[in-house]
Design a protein around this motif. Structure first.
Motif, short mmCIF file in Angstrom:
data_model
loop_
_atom_site.label_atom_id
_atom_site.label_comp_id
_atom_site.label_asym_id
_atom_site.label_seq_id
_atom_site.Cartn_x
_atom_site.Cartn_y
_atom_site.Cartn_z
N LEU A 227 0.82 -1.20 0.00
CA LEU A 227 0.00 0.00 0.00
C LEU A 227 0.86 1.26 0.00
N SER A 228 0.35 2.29 -0.66
CA SER A 228 1.03 3.59 -0.67
C SER A 228 0.68 4.37 0.59
N GLN A 229 1.25 5.56 0.72
CA GLN A 229 0.98 6.42 1.88
C GLN A 229 -0.50 6.77 1.96
N GLN A 230 -1.18 6.86 0.82
CA GLN A 230 -2.61 7.18 0.78
C GLN A 230 -3.49 5.93 0.74
N GLY A 231 -2.89 4.75 0.98
CA GLY A 231 -3.67 3.53 1.05
C GLY A 231 -4.04 2.92 -0.28
N LEU A 232 -3.43 3.37 -1.37
CA LEU A 232 -3.70 2.78 -2.68
C LEU A 232 -2.83 1.55 -2.89
N GLY B 232 8.07 2.04 0.99
CA GLY B 232 8.55 2.13 2.35
C GLY B 232 7.86 3.21 3.16
N ALA B 233 6.98 3.99 2.56
CA ALA B 233 6.27 5.06 3.26
C ALA B 233 5.15 4.48 4.12
N ALA B 234 4.99 5.00 5.33
CA ALA B 234 3.94 4.53 6.22
C ALA B 234 2.57 4.99 5.72
N VAL B 235 1.58 4.14 5.84
CA VAL B 235 0.22 4.49 5.43
C VAL B 235 -0.36 5.48 6.42
#
Length: 568
Positions: free
Chosen positions: A483-488, A496-499
């Motif tokens: 998942l991306s930072q925006q939950g996609l 590696g970015a936190a959701v």
């Protein structure tokens, strides 16, 4: 004019869900001013009230009445910390003899730590310095200082809901039930009758009524009440008695009750399992009699005694034995499905939502959610919906089994957190359209047409919001690396970015699956030899009460016949 809603909360499972719920409301209030999503889709004044401390500082606290047991507050004070005169406290010094009594100190809630100084501090020059608290009239002010690194909770650090609550409560929010214990093997609130008897005692009844009158009298418009209570223990009786009180005193207002159940059964605990069955049956019958709408919420697979595995989500890893994890997921679903009566523009009142879902006597509904909604950045909403095929697009959250093959009578669906550019087809002009959904001009049309395809001729209401669900700590980190930072859902390697936020699809359904579920519950209740469970009957429940509950449960199940295995 905001349509005010009061929330009544009766833990223990409800405490974890409620704490996560209020943390998410708090995170939504603290939206940066440069956020892409437009502010104000959800009106916080529906749930919050403004106040003022003794030092003139404005406060913004939940309209919440919470009843819990002795030992559940940890380091949280029952009277809160916003309205005490700290300057006066600091100036008082007793000159007489002192007797010291020591008791075990609970560790402070670190998630409330950064807010404890919000009311102000007494500086070295003797002047009280206050700091601003959001007042609900737009986004709160932000400083230019670097935000501290968010605390990530560990499962071992969370014992009760008050260990991770980020929101300050009003002094009239918490009402402690001193006659029962939160922990230990004795003095537990185990049976429906025990819970009912609590609100028959003048002490607790007056405490609840006093708090109700305090919050209700300051409303310019009261649309109704949310009741959040456990179904599996004695709080089932507390919630049922509270709903009866609300129905008697505030006739015509909406009363929407969310009944919480823990995860899967443990086969080695027969007494707890039988009590859970009895409390759930009594709770559903009595709550449906006094509420506008009742919805059980659980990550387990069954309301009855048959053990079922917990539900799963493709992009979440959670421990079904941890209330901290389960509460976060259920709170996210609850935050989504309750959006219609919290909208700033054209809200659907609680009464109208209930009327739409509970026609023909169907006052019990099921919930479901897709957490997170699986949108790939290179796709549009029509692309994602078509990938579901004919399957139900959400995971069931009411312990009613697989919804496949069941009939839906009415539904309310909310999709939130998608960018506007992703809501309609992104195909180049002249490209053959894969489906009718790709021809829709707006996201609202896409969602409405999809629901019509899935459930033709069903009474349906749908809402589409751009605002996502915030999942900042102390929300547990349950998300997969895909998942991306925006939950996609990433279509490439993990970043590696936190959701930080997620899109969510949530639904409330009046469904024929309840025919099977409530019917099975009634059959299991009828098989019990209650002579073995005399202690439950001794807790304020008579044999006639059991027979009446059994008959009401059968009648309730019969309301949902159609498209499923029917009750005999």
């Amino acid at each position: 004019m905001a349509q005010r809603t009061r929330r009544l909360q009766f833990p223990a499972c409800a405490g974890f869900v409620g704490a996560h719920w209020w943390n998410q409301q708090d995170a939504a209030l603290c939206r940066p001013t440069d956020a892409k999503e437009p502010p104000g889709e959800l009106c916080p004044d529906v749930l919050y009230r403004t106040g003022r401390t003794l030092h003139g500082q404005e406060t913004y606290t939940p309209r919440l009445i919470l009843m819990d047991l002795k030992g559940s507050l940890s380091s949280l004070k029952q009277e809160g910390g916003l309205y005490r005169d700290k300057q006066l406290d600091a100036a008082i010094a007793w000159q007489g003899k002192l007797t010291t009594h020591k008791e075990e100190l609970y560790p402070k809630n670190p998630y409330l730590q950064d807010l404890l100084g919000a009311e102000g501090v007494l500086s070295s020059d003797g002047i009280w310095r206050v700091k601003p608290i959001p007042n609900g009239k737009g986004p709160p002010p932000f400083t230019t200082t670097t935000a501290p690194k968010p605390l990530i909770p560990t499962e071992g650090s969370i014992r009760v809901w008050s260990d991770f609550l980020r929101v300050h409560l009003h002094p009239r929010s918490i009402c402690m039930i001193q006659k029962y214990n939160h922990d230990g093997e004795t003095g537990r609130l185990e049976a429906f009758g025990q819970g009912e008897s609590i609100l028959k005692e003048p002490k607790y009844l007056e405490a609840l009524e006093d708090r109700l009158h305090f919050y209700v009298e300051e409303c310019d418009y009261l649309q109704g009440f949310q009741v959040l209570c456990d179904l599996h223990d004695g709080f089932s009786g507390v919630g049922a008695k509270a709903a009866e009180l609300l129905q008697d005193e505030y006739s015509g207002r909406g009363i929407i009750t969310w009944g919480l159940l823990p995860g899967p059964y443990r086969l080695g605990e027969p007494q707890k399992n039988i009590y859970r069955l009895l409390n759930t049956a009594f709770g559903l019958v009595h709550l449906s009699a006094h509420s506008s709408l009742v919805c059980p919420l659980s990550l387990g697979g069954s309301l009855g005694l048959r053990p079922e595995p917990p539900v799963s989500f493709p992009h979440l890893q959670y421990d079904a034995a941890l209330p901290f994890h389960c509460g976060a997921i259920l709170a996210t679903a609850l935050d989504t499905v309750t959006a219609p009566y919290r909208l700033r523009s054209s809200p659907v009142s609680m009464v109208h939502l209930a009327d739409m879902l509970n026609f023909s006597g169907k006052k019990v509904v099921t919930a479901g959610a897709t957490i997170p909604f699986p949108l790939v950045p290179s796709q549009s909403l029509p692309d994602t919906l078509m990938q579901f095929g004919g399957a139900t697009p959400w995971t069931p959250l009411s312990a009613c089994g697989d919804p496949a093959g069941t009939r839906c009578f009415a539904q309310s669906v909310v999709l939130r957190g998608l960018e506007r550019a992703r809501l309609t087809s992104q195909l180049a002009p002249g490209t053959p359209l894969p489906s009718p959904l790709h021809a829709c001009a707006t996201g609202e049309e896409v969602l409405a047409q999809y629901l019509e395809q899935q459930q033709p001729r069903v009474r349906s209401s749908s809402h589409l919001l751009l605002t996502p669900c915030k999942v900042a700590p102390p929300y547990p980190y349950l998300f997969s690396s895909s998942l991306s930072q925006q939950g996609l859902v990433l279509d490439g390697p993990p970043t590696g970015a936190a959701v930080e936020s997620i899109p969510v699809l949530g639904a409330l359904c009046s469904s024929s699956s309840l025919n099977r579920t409530l019917g099975d519950l009634a059959k299991e209740l009828a098989k019990l030899d209650l002579r073995r469970w005399a202690s439950f009957m001794d807790a304020g429940v008579e044999q006639d009460d059991l027979e009446e509950t059994l008959q009401e449960l059968r009648s309730l199940a019969q309301c949902y016949q159609g498209g499923d295995s029917l009750v005999d």
